[in-house]
Design a protein around this motif. Structure first.
Motif, PDB file in Angstrom:
ATOM      1  N   LYS A   1       0.829  -1.124  -0.020  1.00 35.47           N
ATOM      2  CA  LYS A   1      -0.031  -0.099   0.094  1.00 35.47           C
ATOM      3  C   LYS A   1       0.831   1.222   0.040  1.00 35.47           C
ATOM      4  O   LYS A   1       0.481   2.153  -0.814  1.00 35.47           O
ATOM      5  CB  LYS A   1      -1.033   0.163   1.261  1.00 35.47           C
TER       6      LYS A   1
ATOM      7  N   GLY B   1      -6.251   5.461   0.206  1.00 37.37           N
ATOM      8  CA  GLY B   1      -5.224   4.292   1.028  1.00 37.37           C
ATOM      9  C   GLY B   1      -5.703   4.580   2.509  1.00 37.37           C
ATOM     10  O   GLY B   1      -5.875   3.576   3.275  1.00 37.37           O
TER      11      GLY B   1
ATOM     12  N   TYR C   1      -5.043  -2.585  -3.358  1.00 39.41           N
ATOM     13  CA  TYR C   1      -3.860  -1.850  -3.229  1.00 39.41           C
ATOM     14  C   TYR C   1      -2.760  -2.085  -4.381  1.00 39.41           C
ATOM     15  O   TYR C   1      -2.199  -1.495  -4.689  1.00 39.41           O
ATOM     16  CB  TYR C   1      -3.223  -2.155  -1.920  1.00 39.41           C
TER      17      TYR C   1
END
Length: 617
Positions: free
Chosen positions: A415, A457, A511
């Motif tokens: 990520k 995120g 991700y």
């Protein structure tokens, strides 16, 4: 954990672990006392640009194959099956494109910092923004890398966690500070061998103790760990062929195309051909490394299917479970537990030493030298070493922050690379492939890309619940009907599941798509703003900073239309970054670079463009 359940090191294990640290220190000391003794910034930060392709390629592998991967990949396979293995499909384009696009452009410019390119192409402000973004990404990732092996080892053996963190951080800081990039690369070579040996030892012993290859295969098959090809195009699906095989390409490009830690190794090669060759040599080794990690996860499942060991661990995460498996398999075999722990810490040392050196390089070249141009070479080298040591100490502080998190290290690492590496990749692509992009567009694109990627995120971390696990009540009781299900049905079956809606669906983006998503955002915003504020003309672009991608794609158009649409200046018309900044003096001809005659012909044009550019800025 009950003390009786802990797996303990023997004296031989401690000796092997100590030998690893001592050997790494010895390599650093050797390069501190040999050659030029690290008395210049070129030797300390760039290894005098004298490295051959073999050590460079092994160093590239070691930098990527961190402790996060050695622990995180088996844990992922153990929990969710072999779908993650398809990321190996991304390695081909993820290394081929850097070899033939990014390396030729960056190597010919003779850079020390990757982000120096951004000043040549755009402006000093864009360069500083790119540098600060890289520093943030790398400092955070360093904390994860140095803490991961120490945490996992402590969870099972009771090995003092902060003693392991301090040993890793301080040893790595010392040999990086003493020996510079040469020490980093050669310790990476040594540590790569240790990594492969440690993983192989665990797999061989694990297969033997589980009952052989056929028994392992039977258990993982009946335990539903062999994943069918998932062709679901839904971008919110965590791991499918598209997220791993296509989204993974952009993740690889952000690592092997524009990341300072990797590019610095390319630039340390003797010639451009050596740099390209080293990139090719990485491919089979990365595939082997991925295969070892995945097979280790399968053997681990074959050993423990139907058993829950979380009550025996100080931490119930699957990352700690991997270490428990290793110690369980190798218990009673003196030296082998120490070999795997050495493998784990080798991965950590190779990654964070690369980080220290690259952070020192970009800080020195991008943030210190431009403001202290009269600094002597001796003083600059001393400052570079002090920077490497300072980042080493900062790494220990970041390890403490990582200690406060309770998440999968593999997910956190990927990520982070997507959220920060993706926008930086987009910025370099904007500069190399689109000659119309200007500095204003680059700044706006980078800002927009970072804002959007952090929004997604952070939103996913806050709102997304954990993925369902495949762990079963027993190897032969786990979803037996799935083995008779066709791959197409398996691939499309997910459409019937309920999906999140609204912002939750936005936050559910896999991700593995972060790099592509944020990179294209940077390019789109950058081009729009550039056209609104006045696109650059070909004659205003610094020669050698454009890769004529559009010219190659539109080769069927007449030449006058190509010139209107894209920059078609041959890459051979390139001066080094040093020549560009000085505006005088000619370098000796170099392999794969411009000839003296070409340099003489184009120098007046470059100098005129430089004067015009500096006046405009």
């Amino acid at each position: 954990m009950d003390p009786s359940d802990q797996k303990r090191f023997t004296a031989v294990d401690y000796v092997i672990f100590a030998v690893l640290l001592a050997a790494s220190m010895g390599i650093g000391l050797y390069h501190a006392l040999s050659g030029g003794r690290q008395r210049t910034t070129q030797e300390f930060l760039m290894a005098d640009r004298s490295m051959s392709c073999l050590p460079v390629s092994l160093s590239l592998i070691a930098s990527f194959q961190s402790a996060v991967a050695i622990i995180g990949v088996p844990a992922e396979i153990y929990t969710n099956g072999t779908q993650y293995w398809f990321i190996g499909c991304a390695y081909f384009l993820g290394l081929l494109i850097p070899a033939h696009v990014f390396i030729p452009v960056l190597y010919k410019l003779r850079l020390s910092s990757t982000y120096e390119y951004l000043e040549l192409r755009f402006s000093k402000a864009v360069r500083i923004c790119g540098t600060l973004t890289f520093i943030f990404q790398t400092v955070v990732y360093m904390g994860v890398c140095v803490y991961t092996p120490a945490f996992a080892l402590n969870a099972v053996t009771g090995f003092e966690i902060w003693a392991a963190v301090l040993a890793t951080g301080l040893v790595c800081t010392l040999y990086t500070t003493m020996g510079g990039l040469k020490a980093v690369i050669w310790t990476d070579v040594f540590q790569t061998v240790v990594m492969f040996a440690g993983q192989l030892a665990v797999i061989v012993v694990g297969v033997h103790q589980t009952g052989g290859v056929s028994e392992v295969w039977s258990k993982v098959w009946e335990g539903n760990r062999i994943s069918a090809l998932n062709l679901n195009p839904d971008p919110t699906e965590k791991h499918t062929f598209w997220t791993l095989g296509v989204g993974g390409v952009f993740l690889m490009l952000s690592l092997y195309g524009v990341n300072q830690a990797q590019v610095q190794r390319y630039l340390s090669a003797r010639t451009e051909k050596e740099a390209v060759r080293s990139c090719y040599m990485v491919f089979p080794s990365l595939q082997l490394s991925l295969a070892l990690s995945c097979v280790m996860g399968l053997v681990m499942f074959a050993r423990y299917c139907g058993e829950d060991h979380s009550d025996m661990l100080a931490n119930s995460s699957n990352d700690a479970m991997v270490i428990y498996f290793v110690m369980d398999m190798l218990e009673g075999l003196p030296g082998l537990p120490g070999l795997f722990v050495a493998c784990l810490f080798s991965a950590a040392l190779s990654t964070i030493s690369s980080a220290f050196n690259s952070l020192a390089a970009v800080t020195m070249e991008d943030l210190v030298k431009p403001y202290f141009p009269a600094m002597t070479e001796a003083r600059a080298t001393l400052v570079s070493k002090a920077l490497a040591m300072s980042y080493g100490l900062l790494c220990l502080a970041m390890a403490y922050l990582t200690h406060l998190m309770d998440v999968s290290v593999l997910n956190v690492a990927l990520k982070l690379f997507g959220m920060v590496g993706g926008p930086v990749l987009g910025l370099f692509c904007l500069g190399m492939f689109f000659p119309w992009a200007n500095s204003t567009g680059a700044m706006a694109g980078l800002g927009g890309g970072l804002a959007l990627s952090f929004w997604v995120g952070i939103g996913s971390i806050i709102n997304l619940s954990s993925s369902p696990r495949l762990l079963s009540a027993g190897c032969r009781a786990a979803l037996p009907s799935d083995n008779g299900t066709s791959p197409i049905h398996t691939a499309l079956g997910n459409f019937t599941l309920s999906k999140p809606s609204g912002l939750n669906r936005f936050y559910s983006l896999s991700y593995m798509w972060y790099s592509a998503f944020s990179g294209f955002t940077v390019i789109l915003i950058g081009l729009i703003i550039s056209f609104l504020t006045g696109p650059m003309k070909e004659e205003d672009v610094t020669p050698g900073t454009i890769y004529p991608l559009l010219g190659k794609l539109l080769c069927f158009l007449p030449e006058h239309l190509q010139k209107k649409l894209c920059c078609v200046t041959p890459q051979g018309q390139t001066l080094s970054a040093t020549q560009h900044k000085e505006g005088n003096g000619l370098a000796l001809p170099q392999e794969d670079g411009p000839s003296q005659e070409e340099t003489d012909r184009f120098l007046p044009e470059v100098q005129a463009a430089l004067v015009e550019h500096e006046t405009a800025v």
